[in-house]
Motif scaffolding. Structure first.
Motif, short mmCIF file in Angstrom:
data_model
loop_
_atom_site.label_atom_id
_atom_site.label_comp_id
_atom_site.label_asym_id
_atom_site.label_seq_id
_atom_site.Cartn_x
_atom_site.Cartn_y
_atom_site.Cartn_z
N SER A 44 54.10 21.81 1.45
CA SER A 44 53.92 22.71 0.31
C SER A 44 54.95 23.83 0.36
O SER A 44 55.37 24.26 1.44
N GLU A 72 55.80 27.62 -0.17
CA GLU A 72 55.03 28.86 -0.13
C GLU A 72 55.96 30.05 0.04
O GLU A 72 57.07 29.92 0.56
N ASP A 81 60.90 22.15 -4.66
CA ASP A 81 59.67 21.54 -5.18
C ASP A 81 59.73 20.02 -5.16
O ASP A 81 58.70 19.37 -5.37
#
Length: 330
Positions: free
Chosen positions: A20, A22, A308
């Motif tokens: 992910s 972050e 991403d």
């Protein structure tokens, strides 16, 4: 003063979905530290193994970083840094533990000793794809095995980043690269990249073909990315008193050794080379000169745009459908 950055983290072992993007807070560079703005990063098989728990050391969870390889520009330096200044183009030297020093991010803080100058005139996407593959191939074949002109070099898993680099490193030395791949579809591509011969493991016997292609002698050097029980069989593909090098763990089972002596068996870890200032200097010169004279030409399978897309990049890595390096443009 802290700096807000974006980083790829994972909090549990698993597939690409555990990764992910972050926001994290980085401190200002301390003594001997350099803040780098990452322009592009490249994936390595080790990072997929690290993410999934199959690497030779385990991630520190939760909140582990990942990523050995990136190209960027120095943003700021801390006290006592002498080798780099703001604005310098650099590469990460892939010589640090991943949980704390992984380079998947837009800004990363690294020790000065974890960086090398980026080769002159090389764009970020290309530069991100060179260090780990070529330093591994150079270190294993040239520094450790003493590869010479005329040597036959059997390269297993040759469509990988290190495999394609090893083909070029062997060619540069005047050696004869013999590549293996699991599918017929990759044979032509490996021949185009410089392999003298390609053995398709799903249809041909690696030992028999290697001995046939070498007039019954076998290969002077075997560079193996797979390991496991298959490693023992490769001993019969080598010349008497040849060299077998294990550098990867595509098969995560324990490696079995061949009972065929005399034979030199090396377990290669690239940290031994790039963990020293002299090793980094020699490696950087080798890669830079090869890029300049055109004998080293990084093979980039696909470029993904943006952090991403890191999950998609890892899915491609897990699929084994690519040839060469997977790059993410940051």
């Amino acid at each position: 003063m802290s700096i807000t950055a974006r980083a790829v983290l994972f909090h549990e072992i698993g597939g690409p979905d555990v990764l992910s993007v972050e926001e994290v807070e980085l401190p200002a560079p301390g003594p001997g530290e350099v803040l780098v703005r990452v322009e592009a990063l490249a994936l390595n098989r080790a990072e997929a193994l690290f993410r999934s728990g199959g690497y030779f050391y385990q991630p520190t969870l939760p909140g582990s970083r990942n990523g050995y390889e990136a190209a960027g520009v120095v943003e700021a330096v801390g006290p006592e840094v002498t080798a780099f200044a703001p604005g310098d183009p650099v590469l990460s030297a892939a010589n640090r533990e991943l949980s704390d020093h992984g380079v998947y991010g837009d800004l990363v803080l690294l020790p000065e000793t974890a960086l090398v100058p980026r080769p002159t005139g090389v764009d970020a996407e290309t530069a991100a794809a060179v260090w780990v593959t070529y330093s591994t191939a150079y270190g294993a074949l040239v520094e450790r095995a003493g590869m010479r002109a005329g040597d036959h070099v059997l390269i297993t898993g040759a469509s990988s980043g290190v495999g394609t680099a090893a083909i070029q490193v062997a060619r540069r030395a005047g050696a004869v690269p013999v590549a293996t791949t699991r599918t017929e579809a990759k044979r032509r591509r490996l021949l185009e990249l410089g392999a003298e011969h390609v053995i398709v493991t799903g249809a041909e016997d690696v030992v028999e073909e290697t001995r046939r292609l070498t007039g019954g002698r076998g290969a002077e050097i075997v560079l193996d990315a797979i390991g496991g029980a298959e490693f023992a069989a490769l001993g019969a593909a080598a010349v008497e008193d040849g060299t077998l090098i294990s550098y990867g763990w595509l098969n995560e089972q324990p490696i079995l050794l061949p009972m065929r002596w005399p034979l030199t068996v090396l377990g290669y870890n690239n940290f031994a080379l790039v963990g020293t200032a002299e090793g980094r200097r020699r490696t950087a010169h080798y890669i830079g000169s090869g890029l300049t004279d055109g004998t080293l030409r990084p093979v980039v399978a696909e470029v993904f745009d943006g952090l991403d897309r890191i999950q998609d990049a890892h899915r491609l890595m897990d699929s084994n459908a690519h040839t060469g390096k997977i790059v993410v443009r940051v």
